[in-house]
Design an enzyme around this catalytic site. Structure first.
Site, PDB file in Angstrom:
ATOM      1  N   HIS A 189      -9.376   0.048   9.054  1.00 25.42           N
ATOM      2  CA  HIS A 189      -7.990  -0.407   8.892  1.00 25.42           C
ATOM      3  C   HIS A 189      -7.122  -0.081  10.110  1.00 25.42           C
ATOM      4  CE1 HIS A 189      -7.087   3.736   7.508  1.00 25.42           C
ATOM      5  NE2 HIS A 189      -5.831   3.465   7.818  1.00 25.42           N
ATOM      6  N   GLU A 227      -2.694  14.324  10.438  1.00 30.35           N
ATOM      7  CA  GLU A 227      -2.118  13.977   9.131  1.00 30.35           C
ATOM      8  C   GLU A 227      -1.531  15.229   8.519  1.00 30.35           C
ATOM      9  OE1 GLU A 227      -4.518  10.947   6.771  1.00 30.35           O
ATOM     10  OE2 GLU A 227      -6.050  12.192   7.713  1.00 30.35           O
ATOM     11  N   ASP A 246     -15.235  10.688   8.578  1.00 33.59           N
ATOM     12  CA  ASP A 246     -14.121   9.999   7.925  1.00 33.59           C
ATOM     13  C   ASP A 246     -13.176   9.370   8.948  1.00 33.59           C
ATOM     14  OD1 ASP A 246     -12.547   9.354   5.549  1.00 33.59           O
ATOM     15  OD2 ASP A 246     -11.113  10.860   6.231  1.00 33.59           O
ATOM     16  N   HIS A 251     -12.107   5.425  13.368  1.00 35.61           N
ATOM     17  CA  HIS A 251     -10.760   5.157  13.879  1.00 35.61           C
ATOM     18  C   HIS A 251     -10.600   5.623  15.332  1.00 35.61           C
ATOM     19  CE1 HIS A 251     -10.076   4.211   9.800  1.00 35.61           C
ATOM     20  NE2 HIS A 251      -9.710   5.394   9.371  1.00 35.61           N
TER      21      HIS A 251
END
Ligand code: BG6
Length: 427
Positions: A189, A227, A246, A251
């Site tokens: 994403h 994060e 992850d 990403h």
């Protein structure tokens, strides 16, 4: 604020009737990302010609709920994640959302799914696998055995695609038995983020940076995704995955590729993919010595985030006692190529960091020679700061003379805020 996009007209490419089936439809990803994003598309017009009869989202989950109780459960779960400017449309949007109670590992449960989707093959059927990767092959097998796969189906796989090379290959080989490559979509994403797409525009829509975008002028590149959230309710998935699988191998590596790749011959998916692949292949391999010298892993301890006491990772619900899974990873990568040899690329990501920040910083080399001996104020190297979130924009640090008598230098910034410039929503 979300700006209304132009409504589609009958002559524009109309989205055909669609059954979007979400495995993990009652889960964290669906509530935090998928459904809020679909709501924006619904509200801004991309699904405008779709009535709830044409566009249907079928969420699958293991909770034995009827449609109404599922709507209630979901509404509470998504509440904090909806863009305020479209949140009012949520009750209407619920008319598109259906629910089927299904255990993905149980072949007989697929009969209930079969009864829920439309038989008509002209309805595009998308299976979105928002589940841990160890379920992928079983789900695809069960879909095929239940006769749910046809030529007008798509399969969307959420990363990570397995645990390692062998399991990734096994997953790919398995899904390709039932779906053609054109039907398979492997999702990251981060590639949908405006600023990430903007990197292509920055690099290849301007002549300014290209001559400097190489080892002669760049001293290092830092890519950070921090994060402030913890693992939340996802310990079951996360503890088997960790920050490397992850976040980093997908990403952060995608961002690295876009920053470092050569200009693709076009924007076609294959042309861009080919250039990214060259970067991946040129990454300096990590042996035990490089791992010891260039990689740091850790897990968050108890602490204070945004004024609230938070638990250590090992004390979070569902994390097995003594877990050594990393929630933070930082590493120094190098690219063995003429353009980048010797330039360190620092990649880092972590949960429960002091703030939510995603950014890429390109630091240029120091002046080769200073003509300002004795001038007050240090001469800082130029930096290009590309901010992905929470704000989206660019900052270019330049040295300038402060106004007034004498030669005093100070670092200043040229700043471009994408939301201000284009009046677009903040996501
Ligand atoms: C997901 C990870 O891919 O990305 C999550 O599984 C993470 O652990 C999320 O929280 C971060 O995405 P974003 O868009 O909020 O930065």
């Amino acid at each position: 604020m979300v700006q209304p996009r132009q409504k589609r007209t009958a002559t524009q490419d109309i989205i055909p009737p669609l059954d979007l089936v979400i495995f993990g439809g009652s889960g964290d990803l669906a509530a935090r990302k998928l459904l809020p994003a679909l709501l924006i598309r619904y509200q801004t017009g991309e699904l405008a010609l779709q009535t709830s009869a044409q566009f249907r989202i079928i969420c699958l989950g293991q909770r034995p709920l009827d449609r109404e109780s599922f709507h209630q459960f979901l509404s509470e779960k998504v509440a904090d994640h909806l863009d305020p400017s479209v949140a009012a449309a949520w009750p209407n949007f619920l008319s598109c959302i259906h629910y089927v109670c299904l255990d993905a590992a149980s072949p007989k449960d697929y009969l209930a799914l079969k009864a829920a989707v439309r038989e008509d093959n002209s309805v595009v059927r998308i299976f979105y696998l928002s589940t841990p990767p160890d379920l992928f092959t079983g789900i695809v097998e069960n879909l095929a055995s239940a006769g749910l796969v046809h030529k007008n189906c798509r399969l969307v796989l959420e990363k990570p695609l397995g645990r390692d090379l062998a399991s990734a290959r096994a997953i790919n080989a398995h899904v390709q038995r039932y779906f053609e490559e054109r039907q398979i979509f492997r999702i990251d994403h981060y590639l949908g983020k405006e600023t990430v797409q903007n990197l292509l525009a920055l690099r290849f829509g301007n002549v300014l940076f290209e001559p400097l975008w190489r080892r002669e002028w760049v001293s290092d590149v830092q890519i950070t995704i921090a994060e402030d959230i913890g693992v939340g309710s996802r310990a079951g998935y996360y503890d088997r995955t960790g920050a490397l699988r992850d976040m980093l191998q997908n990403h952060l590596l995608q961002l690295l590729c876009i920053v470092a790749m050569e200009p693709p011959t076009s924007l076609s998916p294959d042309a861009v993919r080919d250039e990214k692949l060259k970067i991946i292949k040129a990454l300096k391999p990590f042996g035990p010595t490089e791992i010891a010298n260039n990689v740091v892993r850790g897990a968050y301890r108890a602490g204070m985030v945004n004024g609230t006491m938070t638990d250590a990772y090992v004390d979070e619900d569902g994390v097995p006692a003594g877990s050594t899974t990393e929630t933070y990873v930082a590493l120094k990568a190098e690219i063995n190529s003429w353009r980048w040899a010797g330039v360190p690329f620092f990649l880092r990501t972590g949960k429960r960091m002091p703030e939510r920040v995603a950014e890429i910083v390109v630091r240029f080399r120091a002046l080769p020679h200073s003509i300002f001996p004795g001038v007050t104020g240090a001469v800082h190297p130029n930096t290009l700061h590309i901010s992905l979130q929470p704000d989206e924009g660019l900052r270019l640090r330049l040295m300038a003379k402060t106004p007034g008598e004498g030669m005093h230098l100070r670092a200043t910034e040229l700043e471009l805020d994408f939301h201000e410039a284009f009046k677009t929503p903040r996501m």
